[in-house]
Design a protein around this motif. Structure first.
Motif, PDB file in Angstrom:
ATOM      1  N   GLY A 115      10.525  24.487  16.840  1.00  0.00           N
ATOM      2  CA  GLY A 115      10.204  23.097  17.131  1.00  0.00           C
ATOM      3  C   GLY A 115      11.341  22.112  16.911  1.00  0.00           C
ATOM      4  O   GLY A 115      11.227  20.937  17.278  1.00  0.00           O
ATOM      5  N   TYR A 116      12.429  22.555  16.319  1.00  0.00           N
ATOM      6  CA  TYR A 116      13.564  21.667  16.061  1.00  0.00           C
ATOM      7  C   TYR A 116      14.663  21.902  17.102  1.00  0.00           C
ATOM      8  O   TYR A 116      15.091  23.051  17.315  1.00  0.00           O
ATOM      9  CB  TYR A 116      14.117  21.894  14.646  1.00  0.00           C
ATOM     10  N   ASP A 117      15.127  20.792  17.725  1.00  0.00           N
ATOM     11  CA  ASP A 117      16.134  20.872  18.790  1.00  0.00           C
ATOM     12  C   ASP A 117      17.499  21.144  18.182  1.00  0.00           C
ATOM     13  O   ASP A 117      17.996  20.385  17.337  1.00  0.00           O
ATOM     14  CB  ASP A 117      16.152  19.549  19.560  1.00  0.00           C
ATOM     15  N   VAL A 118      18.116  22.222  18.628  1.00  0.00           N
ATOM     16  CA  VAL A 118      19.457  22.579  18.126  1.00  0.00           C
ATOM     17  C   VAL A 118      20.475  22.534  19.262  1.00  0.00           C
ATOM     18  O   VAL A 118      21.560  23.124  19.174  1.00  0.00           O
ATOM     19  CB  VAL A 118      19.436  23.966  17.454  1.00  0.00           C
ATOM     20  N   SER A 119      20.145  21.805  20.338  1.00  0.00           N
ATOM     21  CA  SER A 119      21.071  21.692  21.473  1.00  0.00           C
ATOM     22  C   SER A 119      22.397  21.099  21.023  1.00  0.00           C
ATOM     23  O   SER A 119      22.456  20.214  20.153  1.00  0.00           O
ATOM     24  CB  SER A 119      20.456  20.784  22.544  1.00  0.00           C
ATOM     25  N   ASN A 120      23.466  21.611  21.669  1.00  0.00           N
ATOM     26  CA  ASN A 120      24.819  21.064  21.488  1.00  0.00           C
ATOM     27  C   ASN A 120      25.311  21.152  20.042  1.00  0.00           C
ATOM     28  O   ASN A 120      26.202  20.396  19.643  1.00  0.00           O
ATOM     29  CB  ASN A 120      24.879  19.607  21.969  1.00  0.00           C
ATOM     30  N   LYS A 121      24.733  22.043  19.264  1.00  0.00           N
ATOM     31  CA  LYS A 121      25.192  22.244  17.891  1.00  0.00           C
ATOM     32  C   LYS A 121      25.907  23.584  17.791  1.00  0.00           C
ATOM     33  O   LYS A 121      25.501  24.567  18.438  1.00  0.00           O
ATOM     34  CB  LYS A 121      24.013  22.212  16.912  1.00  0.00           C
ATOM     35  N   THR A 122      26.942  23.605  16.952  1.00  0.00           N
ATOM     36  CA  THR A 122      27.593  24.886  16.683  1.00  0.00           C
ATOM     37  C   THR A 122      26.643  25.716  15.835  1.00  0.00           C
ATOM     38  O   THR A 122      25.646  25.210  15.287  1.00  0.00           O
ATOM     39  CB  THR A 122      28.915  24.692  15.930  1.00  0.00           C
ATOM     40  N   MET A 123      26.943  26.980  15.689  1.00  0.00           N
ATOM     41  CA  MET A 123      26.089  27.839  14.877  1.00  0.00           C
ATOM     42  C   MET A 123      26.006  27.324  13.442  1.00  0.00           C
ATOM     43  O   MET A 123      24.933  27.308  12.825  1.00  0.00           O
ATOM     44  CB  MET A 123      26.610  29.284  14.890  1.00  0.00           C
ATOM     45  N   LYS A 124      27.130  26.875  12.921  1.00  0.00           N
ATOM     46  CA  LYS A 124      27.145  26.359  11.557  1.00  0.00           C
ATOM     47  C   LYS A 124      26.287  25.107  11.446  1.00  0.00           C
ATOM     48  O   LYS A 124      25.504  24.953  10.496  1.00  0.00           O
ATOM     49  CB  LYS A 124      28.582  26.073  11.135  1.00  0.00           C
ATOM     50  N   GLN A 125      26.467  24.209  12.435  1.00  0.00           N
ATOM     51  CA  GLN A 125      25.704  22.959  12.413  1.00  0.00           C
ATOM     52  C   GLN A 125      24.199  23.238  12.554  1.00  0.00           C
ATOM     53  O   GLN A 125      23.379  22.628  11.878  1.00  0.00           O
ATOM     54  CB  GLN A 125      26.173  22.042  13.539  1.00  0.00           C
ATOM     55  N   ALA A 126      23.876  24.169  13.464  1.00  0.00           N
ATOM     56  CA  ALA A 126      22.474  24.513  13.674  1.00  0.00           C
ATOM     57  C   ALA A 126      21.867  25.140  12.423  1.00  0.00           C
ATOM     58  O   ALA A 126      20.729  24.844  12.044  1.00  0.00           O
ATOM     59  CB  ALA A 126      22.336  25.471  14.843  1.00  0.00           C
TER      60      ALA A 126
END
Length: 459
Positions: A44-55
């Motif tokens: 349910g949480y949008d992880v678009s345009n995030k690096t793996m670390k950021q996500a």
């Protein structure tokens, strides 16, 4: 070169440049980026345009905050145990979910990838798998059990100078830990309130059972007048050992197990015991009088005798056929309570008598028992003379005192309202005879015999 060819060549170059430029742009800005494609969500949480670390950091921050707030209630009566998910070692497989999110749109050739990336924009949901430590739920169940569990406590019979009182029993409690663990495991996702499964532990002995003991159902006493101090001490010690014992329905009683080994360390003294038909000094002499007294009280209480042995010679303190010999590790007196109520033994020594009482339900055992021994055979001793030439003529020496033997049948009669309702044979006992043995010298000369007879006549 003709003008038309030049124009075609120029257009071709321009087109190639555009194509090459577009391909470079697509590769650099779409296919070769280090971020998750647009439209990807994890739980349910949008992880678009995030690096793996950021996500990873983002999803951890969100879900860890949720975990911290989540708990379940375990309820027992008025007690509520709030169990947080964190206590159960609950967490999510963050790395696994982020890896899956990052790989979406990165499989196959560039055409397939471009198609997948286009589809992703409409939304892709990555489930976030959770896990927890099963040992933690076991620890929770164990800790709760320690607080709730309660041992069952039997009702207690108090006996004071013939007066009987009974204390109440206590019903125990036991958490069904396996069921509780299963309920916790099944509730990890839903987090509903759980009723802790608890079962009652009934005490073995209840007041209603002990309250049936209301009086004496059998009693007997014997005299030890003239006994040695050691024998009296042994009677007192063994009587105390068998006194104040509760025997529940179906339970068995062993005289030897109850009194223990007859040793000096246990306080037993030396006194005559019967061994091989002879009175011989030994530790514990007198315990057979206690066992005999108990045996007769048991018969009168109409209890089931499992083991009983007669002496090799009749006992002086009871009629023939009513004695009970014991020898630790060899001969025992055992009985079983076949009534549906418990019985209670009580023994006391008063003056020169040992008294044993069996208490029970006089409403159920509302009849009398009579014990009747019958001597069915008397076996007289024989006389044996052993000649010894070394003795003086006419000498006779006692080597062995004789004793009459007996065969005895013993009967038990049940008497109700003054009438005998049954009569059964309970034992057949043999008391061995013992022959007289004399050692005799040579016969006196005839003249000596005549002179002795003459002297007698003159006197």
């Amino acid at each position: 070169m003709k003008k038309g060819v030049l124009i075609l060549l120029f257009v071709t170059v321009i087109v190639l440049a555009i194509v090459l430029g577009s391909g470079t742009y697509i590769y650099k800005n779409i296919l070769n980026i280090d971020t998750i494609y647009k439209g990807v969500r994890i739980d349910g949480y949008d992880v678009s345009n995030k690096t793996m670390k950021q996500a990873l950091e983002y999803i951890k921050e969100k879900k860890e905050a949720e975990i911290q707030k989540k708990s379940m209630n375990l309820i027992y009566n008025e007690n509520i145990y709030k169990i947080r998910l964190r206590q159960l070692g609950f967490s999510y497989k963050y790395d696994e979910a982020v890896n899956i999110a990052f790989q979406i749109g990165r499989e196959g050739n560039f055409i397939k990838r471009l198609r997948d990336i286009a589809k992703i924009k409409s939304g892709v949901e990555i489930p976030l798998e959770f896990f927890y430590e099963s040992t933690k739920s076991e620890e929770v169940a164990k800790n709760i059990s320690q607080e709730i569990n309660k041992e069952a406590v039997d009702a207690v019979l108090n006996f004071n100078n013939g007066k009987i009182t009974v204390t109440d029993e206590t019903v125990g409690k036991r958490v069904l830990t396996d069921k509780l663990i299963a309920k916790i495991d099944e509730n990890i996702y839903e987090l509903k309130d759980i009723e802790i499964p608890v079962e009652d532990i009934q005490p073995r002995v209840k007041k209603s059972l002990l309250s049936r003991i209301n009086g004496v159902i059998g009693e007997f006493s014997t005299s030890f007048k003239g006994s040695s101090s050691g024998r009296i001490q042994n009677i007192k010690l063994s009587s105390k050992a068998i006194s104040n014992k509760l025997i529940l329905p179906g339970e068995e009683f062993s005289y030897n197990n109850t009194t223990g080994p007859r040793s000096a360390q246990s306080g037993y003294k030396e006194a005559n015991v019967i061994i091989g038909g002879e009175l011989t000094p030994g530790l514990g002499g007198g315990v057979c009088q206690t066992s005999t007294t108990m045996y007769n009280s048991l018969l009168l209480a109409d209890l089931t005798i499992l083991e009983r042995h007669p002496h090799s010679i009749p006992a002086s303190y009871v009629p023939y056929g009513q004695d009970a010999a014991v020898s630790y590790g060899y001969l025992d007196l055992k009985f079983r309570n076949d009534f549906d109520f418990p019985i209670y033994t009580y023994a006391k020594v008063v003056g020169d008598r040992v008294n044993i009482y069996i208490y029970g339900d006089t409403k159920t055992k509302n009849y009398n028992v009579k014990i009747t021994p019958e001597i069915i055979e008397t076996i007289p001793p024989k006389t044996e003379k052993i000649y010894d030439a070394k003795l003086s003529p006419g000498t006779t020496i006692d080597i062995q005192k004789g004793r009459t033997g007996y065969k005895v049948k013993t009967y038990k009669s049940i008497i109700k309202n003054g009438k005998v309702v049954s009569r059964t044979q309970i034992t057949v006992d043999h008391y061995r005879k013992k022959d007289y043995i004399y050692k005799v010298g040579p016969a006196l000369p005839a003249s000596t015999i005549i002179e002795e007879e003459k002297d007698i006549i003159e006197r």
